[in-house]
Each structure stands twice: as C-alpha cells, then as structure tokens.
Design a protein around this motif. Structure first.
Motif, short mmCIF file in Angstrom:
data_model
loop_
_atom_site.label_atom_id
_atom_site.label_comp_id
_atom_site.label_asym_id
_atom_site.label_seq_id
_atom_site.Cartn_x
_atom_site.Cartn_y
_atom_site.Cartn_z
N THR A 32 -9.38 11.26 -20.32
CA THR A 32 -8.46 11.53 -19.21
C THR A 32 -7.55 10.33 -19.00
OG1 THR A 32 -8.37 12.36 -16.94
CG2 THR A 32 -10.06 10.73 -17.41
N VAL A 33 -6.76 10.35 -17.96
CA VAL A 33 -5.79 9.29 -17.70
C VAL A 33 -6.18 8.48 -16.47
CG1 VAL A 33 -3.88 10.52 -18.77
CG2 VAL A 33 -4.33 10.84 -16.35
N VAL A 34 -5.60 7.27 -16.37
CA VAL A 34 -5.84 6.40 -15.22
C VAL A 34 -4.56 6.35 -14.38
CG1 VAL A 34 -6.36 4.05 -14.45
CG2 VAL A 34 -7.48 4.97 -16.49
N HIS A 35 -4.74 6.56 -13.09
CA HIS A 35 -3.66 6.34 -12.14
C HIS A 35 -4.05 5.10 -11.34
CE1 HIS A 35 -1.70 10.57 -11.97
NE2 HIS A 35 -2.13 10.27 -13.19
N VAL A 36 -3.17 4.12 -11.29
CA VAL A 36 -3.43 2.86 -10.60
C VAL A 36 -2.76 2.94 -9.24
CG1 VAL A 36 -3.21 0.36 -10.70
CG2 VAL A 36 -3.52 1.67 -12.81
N LEU A 37 -3.57 2.92 -8.19
CA LEU A 37 -3.10 3.15 -6.82
C LEU A 37 -3.12 1.86 -6.02
CD1 LEU A 37 -2.32 5.16 -4.55
CD2 LEU A 37 -4.78 5.52 -4.20
N TYR A 38 -2.00 1.54 -5.40
CA TYR A 38 -1.88 0.39 -4.50
C TYR A 38 -1.43 0.94 -3.16
CZ TYR A 38 -1.13 -4.42 -3.04
OH TYR A 38 -1.23 -5.63 -2.40
N VAL A 39 -2.26 0.75 -2.12
CA VAL A 39 -1.98 1.28 -0.79
C VAL A 39 -1.74 0.14 0.18
CG1 VAL A 39 -2.84 2.69 1.12
CG2 VAL A 39 -3.50 3.25 -1.23
N VAL A 40 -0.67 0.25 0.96
CA VAL A 40 -0.42 -0.70 2.04
C VAL A 40 -0.73 0.03 3.34
CG1 VAL A 40 1.37 -1.91 3.33
CG2 VAL A 40 1.31 -2.09 0.87
N GLY A 41 -1.63 -0.56 4.14
CA GLY A 41 -1.98 0.00 5.43
C GLY A 41 -0.83 -0.12 6.41
N TYR A 84 -1.12 4.28 -18.30
CA TYR A 84 -1.50 4.49 -16.90
C TYR A 84 -0.27 4.97 -16.15
CZ TYR A 84 0.92 0.06 -16.32
OH TYR A 84 1.87 -0.93 -16.35
N GLU A 85 -0.51 5.43 -14.94
CA GLU A 85 0.58 5.75 -14.03
C GLU A 85 0.39 4.89 -12.79
OE1 GLU A 85 2.34 9.44 -11.45
OE2 GLU A 85 1.49 9.86 -13.42
N ALA A 86 1.40 4.12 -12.43
CA ALA A 86 1.34 3.26 -11.23
C ALA A 86 1.84 4.06 -10.03
CB ALA A 86 2.20 2.02 -11.43
N VAL A 87 1.10 3.95 -8.93
CA VAL A 87 1.41 4.71 -7.73
C VAL A 87 1.33 3.81 -6.51
CG1 VAL A 87 0.74 6.69 -6.30
CG2 VAL A 87 0.39 6.76 -8.78
N GLY A 88 2.32 3.90 -5.63
CA GLY A 88 2.30 3.16 -4.37
C GLY A 88 2.28 4.13 -3.21
N ARG A 89 1.47 3.81 -2.20
CA ARG A 89 1.37 4.67 -1.00
C ARG A 89 1.38 3.78 0.23
NH1 ARG A 89 -0.31 10.22 -2.61
NH2 ARG A 89 -0.44 10.64 -0.40
N VAL A 90 1.83 4.34 1.35
CA VAL A 90 1.86 3.65 2.63
C VAL A 90 1.19 4.56 3.66
CG1 VAL A 90 3.34 2.74 4.47
CG2 VAL A 90 4.04 2.50 2.08
N GLY A 91 0.27 4.00 4.43
CA GLY A 91 -0.39 4.77 5.48
C GLY A 91 -1.81 4.30 5.68
N ASN A 92 -2.58 5.11 6.37
CA ASN A 92 -3.99 4.79 6.55
C ASN A 92 -4.65 4.83 5.17
OD1 ASN A 92 -6.88 5.73 6.64
ND2 ASN A 92 -6.56 5.18 8.78
N PRO A 93 -5.18 3.70 4.71
CA PRO A 93 -5.69 3.65 3.34
C PRO A 93 -6.73 4.72 2.99
CG PRO A 93 -5.39 1.46 4.14
CD PRO A 93 -5.16 2.38 5.31
N ILE A 94 -7.65 5.00 3.87
CA ILE A 94 -8.66 6.02 3.57
C ILE A 94 -7.97 7.37 3.38
CG2 ILE A 94 -10.61 7.32 4.49
CD1 ILE A 94 -11.54 4.69 5.78
N ASP A 95 -7.08 7.71 4.32
CA ASP A 95 -6.37 8.98 4.20
C ASP A 95 -5.54 9.03 2.92
OD1 ASP A 95 -7.41 9.77 6.64
OD2 ASP A 95 -5.59 9.25 7.77
N GLU A 96 -4.87 7.92 2.60
CA GLU A 96 -4.02 7.90 1.41
C GLU A 96 -4.84 8.04 0.13
OE1 GLU A 96 -0.76 8.12 1.37
OE2 GLU A 96 -0.71 8.08 3.56
#
Length: 143
Positions: A32-41, A84-96
C-alpha cells in the motif's frame, strides 16, 4: 497496489524518522502507500497566522497554513521515503487525524506514542492514543 493507506503522523514528534520507517515497513508488508500527515492545532494556527501576517507581511488563511504543513510533511518524509503523499491539515488534531484516516480509508495510522502534542490536543483525562482508539482509528504507536 491496493486502495488501503498507511498514514504517518509526523507533527507533534521529534522522532518523525521512526514514525516514517514504521509506516514504510507496514506499507511494504501490505503493498500500500504512505500518506505523511502534518497537523497544526488551532492554537498553533492562530499563532502562526499572526506571525506570518504581522511580522513577515505574508498573506494568511487556512490554505496558506495548510500549504506550510504540507511542505513540512514533505521535508520530513523526503529523506526517509521514496514514494509518499504529503498532506497538511489545520484544526483539532484528533478530529483531523480521524477525518483524514476515514477519508483515505487508512488501514493503519502510525504516530509517536510518546509525542509532545502540546496543550489543547486532547482531554487531560485520556491520552491521544486512547482517544483515537475510542474513535476506532487503527493506531500503531512508535516508541
């Protein structure tokens, strides 16, 4: 390759390489593939937006911050992973983390089990791992 995904959460840790190595190992095992997730609270988002706008004069907004998070994920992943696929998210880290795992059909979420997640990431009465498990996220902690 299957439609399943291994998500490596690299925010909140000083040991991103260990998280990425474990994610790569699991992805190889399941083809399978890896998605690398970086979340800012949200707390960090507010501080970062203020810093960018007032001190540096850079336009802000959630898309700008997401883009910064994606670049951070890419910078951390590039030395350790070939694909890999790099992904950035913003929000409540658990929810994201939960929302992203559901969105991509993640079969595993790998993260630092002893990460320094900072204030506001979870209720003080339970750990991040416990909250993710309560929400049926298949978590693999790396120590």
């Amino acid at each position: 390759m299957t439609d399943m995904v291994v998500v490596a959460v690299v925010s909140g840790t000083t040991r991103a390489e260990s998280v990425l190595v474990e994610a790569a190992r699991r992805a190889d095992e399941s083809d399978t593939v890896v998605h690398v997730l970086y979340v800012v609270g949200l707390e960090w988002y507010a501080r970062l937006e203020l810093h960018l706008a007032e001190r540096l004069g850079i336009p802000t907004g959630s898309e700008t911050i997401r883009s910064i998070c994606e670049r951070k994920a890419d910078r951390l992943a590039a030395p350790a992973l070939e694909e890999y696929e790099a992904v950035g998210r913003v929000g409540n880290p658990i929810d994201e983390i939960v929302q992203y795992a559901e969105q991509v059909g993640a079969d595993t979420v790998v993260l630092d089990g002893a990460g320094h997640w900072g204030g506001g990431w979870w209720r003080r009465s339970s750990s991040l791992l416990e909250q993710l498990r309560e929400r049926d996220v298949p978590v693999v902690p790396v120590y």
